[in-house]
Design an enzyme around this catalytic site. Structure first.
Site, PDB file in Angstrom:
ATOM      1  N   ARG A  55       0.898  -1.265  -0.004  1.00 53.22           N
ATOM      2  CA  ARG A  55      -0.072   0.148   0.031  1.00 53.22           C
ATOM      3  C   ARG A  55       0.740   1.114   0.032  1.00 53.22           C
ATOM      4  NH1 ARG A  55      -4.120  -1.336   3.895  1.00 53.22           N
ATOM      5  NH2 ARG A  55      -3.217  -3.157   3.945  1.00 53.22           N
ATOM      6  N   THR A  56       2.007   1.106   0.891  1.00 58.38           N
ATOM      7  CA  THR A  56       2.714   2.536   0.925  1.00 58.38           C
ATOM      8  C   THR A  56       3.434   2.878  -0.692  1.00 58.38           C
ATOM      9  OG1 THR A  56       3.035   2.194   3.210  1.00 58.38           O
ATOM     10  CG2 THR A  56       4.491   3.769   1.942  1.00 58.38           C
ATOM     11  N   LYS A  83      25.027  -3.103   3.834  1.00 61.04           N
ATOM     12  CA  LYS A  83      24.120  -1.722   3.779  1.00 61.04           C
ATOM     13  C   LYS A  83      24.622  -0.460   3.169  1.00 61.04           C
ATOM     14  CE  LYS A  83      22.959   0.243   7.517  1.00 61.04           C
ATOM     15  NZ  LYS A  83      22.747   0.126   9.023  1.00 61.04           N
ATOM     16  N   ARG A 105      12.088   3.182   1.540  1.00 62.85           N
ATOM     17  CA  ARG A 105      11.798   2.235   2.571  1.00 62.85           C
ATOM     18  C   ARG A 105      12.790   1.313   2.649  1.00 62.85           C
ATOM     19  NH1 ARG A 105       6.264  -0.700   4.391  1.00 62.85           N
ATOM     20  NH2 ARG A 105       5.913   1.190   4.809  1.00 62.85           N
ATOM     21  N   HIS A 135       7.960   6.417  10.409  1.00 66.90           N
ATOM     22  CA  HIS A 135       7.058   6.494   9.289  1.00 66.90           C
ATOM     23  C   HIS A 135       6.472   7.628   9.063  1.00 66.90           C
ATOM     24  CE1 HIS A 135       4.962   4.726   5.745  1.00 66.90           C
ATOM     25  NE2 HIS A 135       4.365   3.613   6.210  1.00 66.90           N
TER      26      HIS A 135
HETATM   27  C1  NCD Z   1       3.002  -0.054   8.515  1.00 62.55           C
HETATM   28  C2  NCD Z   1       4.343  -0.383   8.124  1.00 62.55           C
HETATM   29  O1  NCD Z   1       4.738  -0.776   7.195  1.00 62.55           O
HETATM   30  O2  NCD Z   1       5.087   0.166   8.947  1.00 62.55           O
HETATM   31  N1  NCD Z   1       2.104  -0.470   7.263  1.00 62.55           N
HETATM   32  C3  NCD Z   1       1.942   0.606   6.210  1.00 62.55           C
HETATM   33  O3  NCD Z   1       2.873   1.547   6.101  1.00 62.55           O
HETATM   34  N2  NCD Z   1       1.037   0.626   5.582  1.00 62.55           N
HETATM   35  C4  NCD Z   1       2.492  -0.999   9.380  1.00 62.55           C
HETATM   36  C5  NCD Z   1       2.697  -2.349   9.566  1.00 62.55           C
HETATM   37  O4  NCD Z   1       3.506  -2.911   8.748  1.00 62.55           O
HETATM   38  O5  NCD Z   1       1.834  -2.889  10.637  1.00 62.55           O
END
Ligand code: NCD
Length: 314
Positions: A55-56, A83, A105, A135
């Site tokens: 989703r992100t 890394k 990410r 986040h």
């Molecule tokens: C969160 C994440 O990835 O930190 N989800 C997200 O960004 N939609 C929370 C999670 O993974 O539980």
């Protein structure tokens, strides 16, 4: 706004309110047949994802495309390089491609900071979730969703419940919501509260039932088993019994209280299906709002000085 968005702590109250107001303007686009603005035409946004995400990533992609930016998706999961090296090489590649913004990410806390400050690239860096650290755009979309339902967050009580220890969502929300004047209570078993939480400027509690009747917002967190290397609670059943929200617990909330979850949810563990699908649940709205908020962030970071929506058809 600063050049990068790495932490919710980078945002002053004015900055955060500017993002929310810009997102409110941009959200109206979602209701138009043509969901596109020329604001970032000719700019390049790279989505750099070293960790699984649906989703992100999609949300950032939609946001950049709705502003007419060129979008490059770069999934670098499972790189075998160390890394520092892999990030440096990647940064040089991005620089060569002329990226204006890099949305990153990473499974390692601090990776976006390294990318922003090591001097490898000139782009703006947006933290889209780093390890168990932060986040910030999730916190912004959460604050935006709360504001739409409750108005000003000054003095509003937000309960954030569950695996706070492993949650970058909880940390960013704690920072941003206190900046916006809300009172945050983190509710978790003692094993799932981070060391040093006393310094976060929030309340903590082990007792969900005591917190529920006072909350204006109930934010449930996923139990992040993939980040757990030990037993943090006796069993799923025991966890749900003490820290899960079901219809019985939901009935103790005030009438106006909303229920949130950043997703992905584990239905039946931290949240029951009837709560997730109830009228109080704003979980689907959080996803919709995520696009508008990320548009606002990209727009403001990439130097939008003109109003985001203007011109002939506004
Ligand atoms: C969160 C994440 O990835 O930190 N989800 C997200 O960004 N939609 C929370 C999670 O993974 O539980």
């Amino acid at each position: 706004m600063k050049k990068h968005l790495l932490s919710a702590a980078d945002l002053s109250r004015d900055d955060a309110e500017l993002v929310l107001a810009t997102a409110e303007e941009l959200r109206s686009l979602a209701d138009r047949p043509i969901k596109k603005l020329p604001a970032l035409r000719g700019r390049t946004v790279v989505n750099l994802f070293f960790e699984d995400s649906t989703r992100t990533r999609i949300s950032f992609e939609a946001a950049a495309k709705r502003l007419s930016a060129d979008v490059i998706n770069f999934s670098a999961k499972g790189s075998s390089l160390s890394k520092g090296e892999s990030l440096k090489d990647t940064a040089l590649t991005l620089e060569a491609m002329g990226a204006d913004a890099v949305v990153v990410r990473h499974w390692a806390s601090g990776a976006p900071h390294l990318l922003a400050h090591a001097g490898w690239a000139r782009s703006s860096v947006v933290n889209a979730g780093d390890g168990t650290h932060e986040h910030p755009t999730q916190a912004l979309l959460d604050a935006f969703t709360m504001t739409r339902h409750l108005g000003s967050l000054d003095g509003r009580r937000v309960a954030i419940v569950g695996d706070v220890l492993h949650s970058r969502v909880a940390r960013s929300n704690a920072l941003l919501l206190t900046t916006l004047g809300a009172e945050v209570t983190l509710v978790a078993p003692p094993t799932l509260l981070p060391y040093g939480v006393e310094g976060w400027g929030v309340e903590t509690s082990y007792d969900l039932d005591a917190v529920l009747p006072k909350a204006d917002v109930l934010m449930m967190l996923r139990v992040q088993r993939e980040r757990m290397n030990a037993a943090f609670f006796p069993s799923v059943r025991e966890y749900s019994r003490r820290y899960g929200v079901d219809a019985r617990r939901m009935a103790t909330l005030q009438d106006h209280t909303i229920v949130m979850h950043p997703g992905p949810m584990i239905r039946g563990m931290e949240i029951s299906a009837d709560v997730a699908d109830s009228e109080r649940s704003v979980i689907v709205e959080q996803v919709t709002n995520g696009v508008a908020v990320r548009m606002a962030v990209l727009y403001l970071l990439l130097g939008g000085s003109q109003p985001a929506i203007g011109g002939d058809d506004a």
